[in-house]
Scaffold this active site. Structure first.
Site, mmCIF file in Angstrom:
data_model
loop_
_atom_site.group_PDB
_atom_site.id
_atom_site.type_symbol
_atom_site.label_atom_id
_atom_site.label_comp_id
_atom_site.label_asym_id
_atom_site.label_seq_id
_atom_site.Cartn_x
_atom_site.Cartn_y
_atom_site.Cartn_z
ATOM 1 N N MET A 89 9.731 -28.926 -86.574
ATOM 2 C CA MET A 89 9.460 -28.036 -85.438
ATOM 3 C C MET A 89 11.741 -27.675 -85.092
ATOM 4 O O MET A 89 12.056 -28.085 -84.429
ATOM 5 C CB MET A 89 9.200 -29.335 -84.046
ATOM 6 C CG MET A 89 8.697 -27.971 -83.344
ATOM 7 S SD MET A 89 8.004 -29.071 -81.989
ATOM 8 C CE MET A 89 7.969 -30.609 -81.880
ATOM 9 N N PRO A 90 11.439 -26.140 -84.901
ATOM 10 C CA PRO A 90 13.063 -25.455 -84.760
ATOM 11 C C PRO A 90 12.921 -25.134 -83.532
ATOM 12 O O PRO A 90 11.480 -24.479 -82.697
ATOM 13 C CB PRO A 90 12.180 -24.370 -85.533
ATOM 14 C CG PRO A 90 11.752 -24.526 -86.871
ATOM 15 C CD PRO A 90 10.467 -25.175 -86.252
ATOM 16 N N LEU A 91 13.604 -25.694 -82.568
ATOM 17 C CA LEU A 91 13.798 -25.278 -81.236
ATOM 18 C C LEU A 91 15.066 -24.144 -81.351
ATOM 19 O O LEU A 91 15.834 -24.284 -81.645
ATOM 20 C CB LEU A 91 13.587 -26.710 -80.823
ATOM 21 C CG LEU A 91 14.408 -26.419 -79.014
ATOM 22 C CD1 LEU A 91 13.792 -26.043 -78.518
ATOM 23 C CD2 LEU A 91 15.053 -27.782 -78.833
#
Length: 66
Positions: free
Chosen positions: A1-3
């Site tokens: 999950m890219p942040l």
């Protein structure tokens, strides 16, 4: 999950911030093949009195430029 976290000096309109979120999301989707629903974007707005470079705040720089 890219942040992705983006920090900006206060002053953009809600529409500008919304456009930024969309553009950053799309860049992550395209560049790392992440599903759009998994991309998280956090935008932090900082008052110009709380951001400095070379011991001069952005507020001070703006005041001296005007």
């Amino acid at each position: 999950m890219p942040l992705v976290e983006v920090t900006l000096v206060e002053g953009r309109t809600p529409a500008q911030l919304r456009a930024l979120i969309s553009a950053v999301t799309e860049a992550v989707v395209v560049s790392v093949d992440a599903p759009k629903q998994n991309v998280r974007v956090v935008v932090r707005e900082v008052p110009p009195t709380h951001w400095a470079a070379g011991d001069v705040t952005i507020a001070e720089r703006r005041a001296s430029d005007g």
